[in-house]
Design an enzyme around this catalytic site. Structure first.
Site, PDB file in Angstrom:
ATOM      1  CG  ASN A  69      -2.892   4.054 -12.474  1.00 54.57           C
ATOM      2  OD1 ASN A  69      -2.546   3.234 -12.033  1.00 54.57           O
ATOM      3  ND2 ASN A  69      -3.873   4.951 -11.992  1.00 54.57           N
ATOM      4  CG  ASP A  70      -4.202   8.524 -12.191  1.00 59.44           C
ATOM      5  OD1 ASP A  70      -4.239   7.799 -13.000  1.00 59.44           O
ATOM      6  OD2 ASP A  70      -5.323   8.709 -11.321  1.00 59.44           O
ATOM      7  CD  GLN A  92      -3.343   5.850  -7.652  1.00 62.04           C
ATOM      8  OE1 GLN A  92      -4.142   5.233  -7.620  1.00 62.04           O
ATOM      9  NE2 GLN A  92      -2.929   6.638  -6.565  1.00 62.04           N
ATOM     10  CD1 TRP A 123      -4.948   0.641 -11.575  1.00 59.38           C
ATOM     11  CD2 TRP A 123      -6.054  -0.810 -10.528  1.00 59.38           C
ATOM     12  NE1 TRP A 123      -5.615   1.300 -10.485  1.00 59.38           N
ATOM     13  CE2 TRP A 123      -6.163   0.327  -9.962  1.00 59.38           C
ATOM     14  CE3 TRP A 123      -6.572  -1.983 -10.247  1.00 59.38           C
ATOM     15  CZ2 TRP A 123      -7.326   0.518  -9.017  1.00 59.38           C
ATOM     16  CZ3 TRP A 123      -7.529  -1.871  -8.970  1.00 59.38           C
ATOM     17  CH2 TRP A 123      -7.740  -0.694  -8.342  1.00 59.38           C
ATOM     18  CG  PHE A 147      -8.169   4.916  -5.706  1.00 54.67           C
ATOM     19  CD1 PHE A 147      -7.355   3.846  -5.579  1.00 54.67           C
ATOM     20  CD2 PHE A 147      -9.380   5.000  -6.496  1.00 54.67           C
ATOM     21  CE1 PHE A 147      -7.933   2.589  -6.252  1.00 54.67           C
ATOM     22  CE2 PHE A 147      -9.691   3.978  -6.873  1.00 54.67           C
ATOM     23  CZ  PHE A 147      -9.120   2.699  -6.843  1.00 54.67           C
ATOM     24  CB  SER A 148      -5.680  10.091  -7.840  1.00 49.46           C
ATOM     25  OG  SER A 148      -4.943   9.063  -9.055  1.00 49.46           O
ATOM     26  NE  ARG A 167     -12.122   7.596  -9.597  1.00 50.93           N
ATOM     27  CZ  ARG A 167     -13.144   7.037  -9.957  1.00 50.93           C
ATOM     28  NH1 ARG A 167     -13.890   6.417  -9.419  1.00 50.93           N
ATOM     29  NH2 ARG A 167     -13.238   6.752 -11.301  1.00 50.93           N
ATOM     30  CG  ASP A 168      -9.306  10.991  -8.912  1.00 51.82           C
ATOM     31  OD1 ASP A 168      -8.893  10.002  -8.114  1.00 51.82           O
ATOM     32  OD2 ASP A 168      -9.684  10.576  -9.925  1.00 51.82           O
ATOM     33  CD  GLU A 212     -11.285   8.095 -13.646  1.00 54.24           C
ATOM     34  OE1 GLU A 212     -11.574   6.916 -13.023  1.00 54.24           O
ATOM     35  OE2 GLU A 212     -10.482   8.084 -14.348  1.00 54.24           O
ATOM     36  CD1 TRP A 232      -8.113   5.046 -17.160  1.00 57.91           C
ATOM     37  CD2 TRP A 232      -6.959   3.203 -16.676  1.00 57.91           C
ATOM     38  NE1 TRP A 232      -7.337   5.219 -15.924  1.00 57.91           N
ATOM     39  CE2 TRP A 232      -6.676   4.044 -15.732  1.00 57.91           C
ATOM     40  CE3 TRP A 232      -6.353   1.881 -16.743  1.00 57.91           C
ATOM     41  CZ2 TRP A 232      -5.877   3.390 -14.493  1.00 57.91           C
ATOM     42  CZ3 TRP A 232      -5.633   1.467 -15.583  1.00 57.91           C
ATOM     43  CH2 TRP A 232      -5.268   2.323 -14.694  1.00 57.91           C
TER      44      TRP A 232
HETATM   45  C1  FRU Z   1      -7.577   7.633 -13.199  1.00 62.57           C
HETATM   46  C2  FRU Z   1      -7.904   6.829 -12.015  1.00 62.57           C
HETATM   47  C3  FRU Z   1      -8.565   7.762 -10.687  1.00 62.57           C
HETATM   48  C4  FRU Z   1      -8.280   6.840  -9.430  1.00 62.57           C
HETATM   49  C5  FRU Z   1      -7.100   6.077  -9.828  1.00 62.57           C
HETATM   50  C6  FRU Z   1      -6.932   4.618  -9.395  1.00 62.57           C
HETATM   51  O1  FRU Z   1      -6.563   6.918 -13.745  1.00 62.57           O
HETATM   52  O2  FRU Z   1      -9.019   6.039 -12.189  1.00 62.57           O
HETATM   53  O3  FRU Z   1      -9.774   8.102 -10.826  1.00 62.57           O
HETATM   54  O4  FRU Z   1      -8.223   7.523  -8.307  1.00 62.57           O
HETATM   55  O5  FRU Z   1      -6.857   6.188 -11.255  1.00 62.57           O
HETATM   56  O6  FRU Z   1      -5.704   4.189  -9.756  1.00 62.57           O
END
Ligand code: FRU
Length: 458
Positions: A2-3, A19, A27, A59-60, A133-134, A185, A267
């Site tokens: 993902n990200d 990710q 996931w 995570f991100s 996060r992130d 996010e 998502w």
């Molecule tokens: C966004 C997210 C982030 C998180 C990551 C987890 O798509 O939910 O907020 O860090 O993906 O995979």
């Protein structure tokens, strides 16, 4: 995957981390995958950069070049790259704790190829916020300090640090501003100029609550003084109106331009899409700039110029204005369409195949908006919200419409009016959509129509 994560340009190389769960096409425990490129277009995948550990999943987050070795991680004159990411502790989450996401560091002394986690992790401890996060970190030159822009549930929290290891909370932004249909996010904070004047852009990804349902990227334009972000207006702005651009942020350390990359999914259905050997892709990298429209300042995005190097044979419809339907034949599986109208007239582009599957998109003059409709573009039964008609406002007063479409086997990226309106949309036809027809209400309304093959990057 993902990200996109940790995007940083160093030593003539673009690093893209992402990710990644290597164990399945859905996931799972997150790692940072790694790919590099010299031109933002051709990519080489490298070994996984960061693995989950006792503090949790990776995570991100982002990565910076610590040129002055403020962190002290540099040894023997080697410049450290420092990754700042969220440690997500699945055990804490399961136990119902509220502080299971914390910010941590890793550093690389070989230009981003191998990484060592910092022994003092985490460096920012969660005060009891379930979504914390992130981190996106960048150097704030004026204050000679690092800034961390962190997504903290329904707002952004800014932290600063002299050395990347000790962080102080500066301020919060956005609880009452922007879109709040879901959790905030993957933020980003950077400067862009318009007519010689500098502005700060704050990107805030949101899931759900996007303009066409689910995940999307909103942004604010404003000022930042090293402590606080102040927007210049209160309207909600979207960087991409399509259903399939998410978690997009920009590369660090590109000095003279700002390059954005998003994850090409949503998502709502990211783990359900009907792919087998792969799951998700990134958008084409896009260069961002500021434009003015009806008194407000907006971001315009364009595919990076490096993409032009893939341009293969071009097919131009010689007299597209003659009839009100023109057809073109793409000369490859991936192609770029350029279309320009003579005036602001409506039109429809249809990408179809012999199975009667078709993606339609275009400009709806009555509502002054662009649209993409994937209702009949292939498999959609994996999620109720997948089939649909998506729209984006036209944000330009120019007298003719200019459209660029980047079409791949399972995606289209639409850039209108120099990137003022952008839409990204994925689709899953049983066969390649390689019959292209453009329709206008009456003859003679299109001035340019061309289709260029894109050479495969693999
Ligand atoms: C966004 C997210 C982030 C998180 C990551 C987890 O798509 O939910 O907020 O860090 O993906 O995979």
């Amino acid at each position: 995957m993902n990200d996109p994560n940790g995007m940083v340009y160093f030593n003539h190389t673009y690093h893209l981390f992402f990710q990644y769960y290597p164990g399945a096409t859905v996931w799972g425990p997150m790692h940072w995958g790694h790919a590099i490129s010299k031109d933002l277009i051709h990519w080489k995948e490298l070994p996984i950069a960061l693995y989950p550990d006792s503090l949790g999943y990776i995570f991100s987050g982002s990565a910076v070049v610590d040129s002055n070795n403020t962190s002290g991680f540099g040894k023997n004159g080697k410049i450290p790259l420092v990754a700042i990411f969220t440690h997500h502790d699945p055990k804490g989450e399961k136990a119902g704790a509220n502080n299971f996401q914390n910010e941590s560091l890793a550093y690389s002394l070989d230009g981003g190829y191998t990484w060592t986690k910092y022994s003092g992790n985490p460096v920012v401890k969660n005060p009891g916020i379930t979504d914390f996060r992130d981190p996106k970190v960048s150097w704030y030159a004026k204050g000679k300090k690092w800034m961390m822009t962190l997504a903290t549930k329904d707002r952004i929290t800014f932290y600063s640090s002299p050395d990347l290891t000790n962080w102080t909370k500066e301020s919060e932004f956005g609880k009452e501003l922007g879109a709040h249909g879901g959790v905030w996010e993957c933020p980003d904070l950077f400067q862009l100029k318009l007519n010689g004047k500098s502005y700060w852009v704050l990107i805030v990804n949101i899931n759900p609550g996007g303009p066409n349902n689910g995940s999307a990227t909103q942004y604010f334009i404003g000022h930042f003084d090293g402590h606080q972000f102040t927007p210049i207006d209160n309207t909600t702005k979207w960087l991409d109106y399509g259903p399939d651009e998410y978690a997009g942020v920009t590369w660090n350390n590109t000095s003279n331009r700002t390059v954005f990359l998003g994850w090409m999914s949503n998502w709502l259905y990211a783990t359900l899409v009907p792919t087998e050997k792969w799951r998700s892709a990134m958008t084409v990298p896009r260069e961002l700039k500021l434009i003015e429209h009806n008194g407000s300042i907006l971001i315009a995005s364009s595919p990076v110029r490096e993409l032009e190097a893939l341009g293969g044979k071009t097919y131009t419809v010689t007299n597209p204005g003659a009839k009100n339907t023109s057809t073109i034949t793409p000369l490859a599986d991936q192609y770029v369409i350029h279309l320009q109208t003579k005036a602001t007239t409506g039109f429809t582009v249809e990408l179809a195949n012999t199975n009667n599957e078709k993606l339609t998109l275009g400009y709806d003059k009555m509502h002054n908006q662009y649209f993409i409709d994937r209702t009949h573009a292939g498999i959609s039964d994996f999620n109720k919200q997948f089939a649909g008609h998506f729209t984006a406002p036209r944000l330009s007063n120019s007298k003719s419409i200019k459209l660029t479409l980047i079409v791949d086997k399972a995606s289209v990226e639409l850039f209108a009016d120099g990137g003022a309106s952008v839409m990204t949309c994925i689709f899953f036809p049983q066969k390649q959509l390689n019959e292209i027809a453009v329709q206008t209400a009456s003859a003679g309304q299109i001035s340019t129509l061309s289709c260029s093959a894109l050479t495969s990057i693999w």
